[in-house]
Scaffold this motif. Structure first.
Motif, PDB file in Angstrom:
ATOM      1  N   ALA A  65      17.581 -29.931  55.145  1.00 27.73           N
ATOM      2  CA  ALA A  65      19.022 -30.020  54.332  1.00 27.73           C
ATOM      3  C   ALA A  65      18.597 -29.542  52.933  1.00 27.73           C
ATOM      4  N   LEU A  66      17.417 -30.321  52.538  1.00 28.32           N
ATOM      5  CA  LEU A  66      17.038 -29.850  50.940  1.00 28.32           C
ATOM      6  C   LEU A  66      15.478 -29.584  51.217  1.00 28.32           C
ATOM      7  N   LEU A  67      15.131 -28.428  50.744  1.00 28.08           N
ATOM      8  CA  LEU A  67      13.718 -27.819  50.769  1.00 28.08           C
ATOM      9  C   LEU A  67      13.244 -27.842  49.250  1.00 28.08           C
ATOM     10  N   PRO A  68      11.851 -28.251  48.981  1.00 22.70           N
ATOM     11  CA  PRO A  68      10.988 -28.111  47.838  1.00 22.70           C
ATOM     12  C   PRO A  68      10.702 -26.466  47.633  1.00 22.70           C
ATOM     13  N   ASP A  69      11.811 -25.842  47.219  1.00 19.03           N
ATOM     14  CA  ASP A  69      11.776 -24.433  46.686  1.00 19.03           C
ATOM     15  C   ASP A  69      12.204 -23.869  45.703  1.00 19.03           C
ATOM     16  N   GLN A  70      12.362 -24.968  44.587  1.00 15.38           N
ATOM     17  CA  GLN A  70      12.513 -24.588  43.047  1.00 15.38           C
ATOM     18  C   GLN A  70      11.161 -25.088  42.123  1.00 15.38           C
ATOM     19  N   ILE A  71      11.763 -24.449  41.098  1.00 13.08           N
ATOM     20  CA  ILE A  71      10.158 -24.860  40.102  1.00 13.08           C
ATOM     21  C   ILE A  71      10.408 -26.496  39.904  1.00 13.08           C
ATOM     22  N   TYR A  72      11.602 -26.957  39.931  1.00  6.36           N
ATOM     23  CA  TYR A  72      11.625 -28.227  39.524  1.00  6.36           C
ATOM     24  C   TYR A  72      11.555 -29.169  40.520  1.00  6.36           C
ATOM     25  N   ASP A  73      11.420 -28.680  41.827  1.00  6.42           N
ATOM     26  CA  ASP A  73      11.125 -29.698  43.073  1.00  6.42           C
ATOM     27  C   ASP A  73      10.079 -29.223  43.930  1.00  6.42           C
ATOM     28  N   GLN A  74       9.100 -28.245  43.276  1.00  2.00           N
ATOM     29  CA  GLN A  74       8.207 -27.560  44.255  1.00  2.00           C
ATOM     30  C   GLN A  74       7.204 -28.413  44.811  1.00  2.00           C
ATOM     31  N   ASP A  75       6.955 -29.706  44.627  1.00  3.85           N
ATOM     32  CA  ASP A  75       6.032 -30.627  45.059  1.00  3.85           C
ATOM     33  C   ASP A  75       6.762 -31.815  45.615  1.00  3.85           C
ATOM     34  N   GLY A  76       7.804 -31.763  45.914  1.00  2.60           N
ATOM     35  CA  GLY A  76       8.627 -32.753  46.906  1.00  2.60           C
ATOM     36  C   GLY A  76      10.148 -32.876  46.302  1.00  2.60           C
ATOM     37  N   VAL A  77      11.240 -32.843  47.342  1.00  4.83           N
ATOM     38  CA  VAL A  77      12.247 -33.314  47.203  1.00  4.83           C
ATOM     39  C   VAL A  77      12.310 -34.723  47.522  1.00  4.83           C
ATOM     40  N   TYR A  78      12.026 -35.510  46.472  1.00  7.80           N
ATOM     41  CA  TYR A  78      11.833 -36.998  46.503  1.00  7.80           C
ATOM     42  C   TYR A  78      13.397 -37.672  46.661  1.00  7.80           C
ATOM     43  N   SER A  79      13.141 -39.130  46.787  1.00  5.56           N
ATOM     44  CA  SER A  79      14.385 -39.756  47.244  1.00  5.56           C
ATOM     45  C   SER A  79      15.648 -39.929  46.229  1.00  5.56           C
ATOM     46  N   GLY A  80      16.760 -40.045  46.886  1.00  2.61           N
ATOM     47  CA  GLY A  80      18.044 -39.957  46.029  1.00  2.61           C
ATOM     48  C   GLY A  80      18.982 -40.586  46.868  1.00  2.61           C
ATOM     49  N   SER A  81      20.451 -40.193  46.492  1.00  4.26           N
ATOM     50  CA  SER A  81      21.577 -40.746  46.808  1.00  4.26           C
ATOM     51  C   SER A  81      22.633 -39.518  46.978  1.00  4.26           C
ATOM     52  N   ALA A  82      23.827 -39.993  47.843  1.00  2.00           N
ATOM     53  CA  ALA A  82      24.960 -39.217  47.488  1.00  2.00           C
ATOM     54  C   ALA A  82      26.142 -39.644  46.946  1.00  2.00           C
ATOM     55  N   CYS A  83      27.025 -39.141  46.399  1.00  6.31           N
ATOM     56  CA  CYS A  83      28.358 -39.635  45.914  1.00  6.31           C
ATOM     57  C   CYS A  83      29.253 -38.294  46.075  1.00  6.31           C
ATOM     58  N   VAL A  84      30.653 -39.068  46.516  1.00  4.59           N
ATOM     59  CA  VAL A  84      31.789 -37.883  46.848  1.00  4.59           C
ATOM     60  C   VAL A  84      32.327 -37.793  45.595  1.00  4.59           C
ATOM     61  N   ILE A  85      32.464 -36.457  45.054  1.00 10.07           N
ATOM     62  CA  ILE A  85      33.018 -36.297  43.738  1.00 10.07           C
ATOM     63  C   ILE A  85      34.009 -35.234  43.732  1.00 10.07           C
ATOM     64  N   GLU A  86      35.179 -35.269  43.763  1.00  7.13           N
ATOM     65  CA  GLU A  86      36.126 -34.406  43.511  1.00  7.13           C
ATOM     66  C   GLU A  86      36.232 -33.544  45.057  1.00  7.13           C
ATOM     67  N   GLY A  95      13.186 -34.417  41.922  1.00 10.27           N
ATOM     68  CA  GLY A  95      12.372 -33.096  41.810  1.00 10.27           C
ATOM     69  C   GLY A  95      11.051 -33.577  41.439  1.00 10.27           C
ATOM     70  N   ASN A  96       9.688 -33.582  42.265  1.00  6.62           N
ATOM     71  CA  ASN A  96       8.461 -33.717  41.962  1.00  6.62           C
ATOM     72  C   ASN A  96       7.904 -32.571  41.587  1.00  6.62           C
ATOM     73  N   THR A  97       7.049 -32.656  40.585  1.00  7.00           N
ATOM     74  CA  THR A  97       6.123 -31.419  40.318  1.00  7.00           C
ATOM     75  C   THR A  97       4.883 -32.148  39.710  1.00  7.00           C
ATOM     76  N   LYS A  98       3.790 -31.229  39.952  1.00 12.06           N
ATOM     77  CA  LYS A  98       2.386 -31.709  39.528  1.00 12.06           C
ATOM     78  C   LYS A  98       1.575 -30.210  39.098  1.00 12.06           C
ATOM     79  N   SER A  99       1.089 -30.454  38.074  1.00 14.91           N
ATOM     80  CA  SER A  99       0.482 -29.556  37.402  1.00 14.91           C
ATOM     81  C   SER A  99      -0.899 -30.187  36.692  1.00 14.91           C
ATOM     82  N   ASP A 100      -2.248 -29.798  37.086  1.00 19.00           N
ATOM     83  CA  ASP A 100      -3.471 -29.981  36.642  1.00 19.00           C
ATOM     84  C   ASP A 100      -3.714 -31.562  36.862  1.00 19.00           C
ATOM     85  N   GLY A 101      -2.867 -31.908  38.079  1.00 16.20           N
ATOM     86  CA  GLY A 101      -3.012 -33.574  38.361  1.00 16.20           C
ATOM     87  C   GLY A 101      -1.992 -34.513  37.688  1.00 16.20           C
ATOM     88  N   ARG A 102      -1.135 -33.909  36.691  1.00 19.89           N
ATOM     89  CA  ARG A 102      -0.176 -34.533  36.081  1.00 19.89           C
ATOM     90  C   ARG A 102       1.085 -34.289  36.643  1.00 19.89           C
TER      91      ARG A 102
END
Length: 456
Positions: A65-86, A95-102
């Motif tokens: 459903a959701l892939l880690p394919d953006q710069i802000y989630d490239q190292d993992g689409v981590y846990s979250g939730s859903a809400c029906v809005i409008e 969105g998880n990212t890591k650079s030089d171990g950080r």
């Protein structure tokens, strides 16, 4: 046959499943997203997979459903939730990212109008200065009057855990309000959830010990606290997370999440695993996948405690009655043709004590009426011995078991206490032996009909 793959619990066809995410009832369907590594049976990759159902019983596995394919989630689409809005299904995730171990994380949003395609809107909340980058698992809910709230699992900059609170007028633009609740005993809090139920508010959370110097996770478990949440002041009456109740007394339960369905019920799923690496390797050695979710559970607050019950829909799974055999010993026996089974024992005499065992798998359940202690024993498949969980319990009048191919969920006193555990499954059939029963006891043993169910 045998094996570890479940008959009526949710699990994908391959890879590793962990936290349930994005639980929702949307346009006539139940949505259960989950953390998924579809490539391997380890935690090296994270996306969201999806199951859908119209009745909580028969599920369609929708895959990714959701892939880690953006710069802000490239190292993992981590846990979250859903809400029906409008009239749109809005997913919130870390969105998880890591650079030089950080590590650097972003709280992100994706939106769907049809429940099939999810358009990412990017980051809606960055980590505030008062927290480390252990800032994740956004759970979003609508306020009772107006606006939206988000609780986030957090680690404060002093290395101690907290549940952070953010609010929004539209569900898109968010601002962090500070700590809703805090802990001095634990270094991190994961996967929080806050909801109103039966006139109270319930905060669910997962305290975690961490070695902050080496950034390594230690002990963690699921807990809850019944409290008062004032939406106007955005505060709770008691902020101390170190005073809490354990959510589950078994071996395998973590990261529960809830949602409200069209019947107004508060439904929860949890991740039915707390296995370590060695346990995982042996348990799933012959399978393409590992781990499953718990059965859905309807929650209620009674007598200052959170009660968990299997929803009424699951009555339809109960099939043929299994006859009880009464040998000349003081035992009562039931023999099931398959592992998937339902057992219920009730009666005023249970308070004096009861002993139940499953000889094939090495599982034992007993209540010591004089010491007021409940004990669950299972086979330890790594060390080839027994391991057990015990806890004090003042009274026992009802014991309900939902068994699957490689799990057991035990509901005591109509859901006052619950134990969830995976079982190292041996063979196909199931024998149950009861001891300590009197004429005041009632035993119900039924097959579970699983045909046509699960992740088709």
């Amino acid at each position: 046959m045998g094996g570890m793959r479940q008959k009526y619990h949710l699990e994908p066809d391959r890879g590793l499943l962990n936290d349930p995410n994005g639980l929702a009832y949307f346009k006539g369907k139940y949505y259960v997203f989950f953390q998924w590594n579809r490539f391997a049976k380890d935690h090296g990759y994270k996306e969201w997979g999806l199951f859908k159902s119209s009745d909580l019983l028969n599920w369609t596995f929708e895959g990714s459903a959701l892939l880690p394919d953006q710069i802000y989630d490239q190292d993992g689409v981590y846990s979250g939730s859903a809400c029906v809005i409008e009239d749109k299904l809005c997913l919130f995730y870390t969105g998880n990212t890591k650079s030089d171990g950080r590590r650097k994380v972003y709280q992100c949003m994706a939106v769907s109008s049809d429940g099939r395609k999810y358009l990412k809107h990017g980051c809606v909340l960055e980590t505030p200065a008062d927290y480390t980058e252990h800032f994740r698992d956004p759970k979003v809910f609508k306020g009772s009057r107006q606006g939206y709230f988000m609780v986030i699992g957090a680690q404060k900059s002093n290395g101690k855990g907290a549940v952070a609170l953010a609010s929004s007028c539209d569900g898109v633009h968010w601002s962090v309000k500070g700590n809703l609740a805090e802990t001095e005993m634990y270094e991190m809090v994961e996967c929080p959830d806050l909801f109103e139920l039966d006139g109270k508010h319930v905060l669910m959370f997962n305290p975690q010990e961490r070695d902050n110097d080496n950034d390594v996770c230690g002990v963690s478990f699921s807990a809850y606290k019944i409290m008062e949440f004032d939406e106007k002041t955005e505060t709770v009456g008691d902020r101390d997370l170190d005073k809490h109740c354990r959510f589950d007394q078994g071996f395998d339960f973590y990261a529960p999440q809830t949602f409200c369905d069209d019947k107004g019920r508060r439904i929860m799923f949890g991740w039915m695993s707390r296995m370590n690496e060695m346990q995982e390797q042996i348990f799933a050695a012959e399978e393409r996948n590992i781990h499953c979710l718990t059965l859905p559970r309807e929650l209620n607050v009674k007598n200052g405690r959170l009660y968990q019950r299997v929803p009424e829909e699951f009555e339809r799974l109960k099939g043929k009655q299994i006859p009880l055999e009464m040998p000349k010993t003081k035992e009562i026996k039931a023999v099931f043709p398959q592992k998937a089974a339902f057992v219920k024992v009730s009666g005023s005499d249970l308070d004096q004590g009861i002993f139940i065992r499953f000889p094939e798998d090495g599982t034992k359940i007993f209540y010591n009426g004089s010491e007021k202690v409940f004990t669950f024993v299972r086979y330890d498949w790594v060390n080839k011995t027994e391991e057990q969980k015990s806890f004090p319990m003042e009274m026992l009048y009802s014991l309900e078991l939902w068994l699957d191919q490689s799990s057991i969920e035990i509901f005591l006193n109509e859901g006052e206490y619950v134990l969830s555990s995976r079982i190292y499954s041996k063979g196909e059939g199931q024998t149950v032996i009861f001891k300590g029963m009197t004429e005041k006891s009632e035993i119900e043993c039924k097959e579970i009909n699983t045909g046509g169910m699960h992740n088709e």
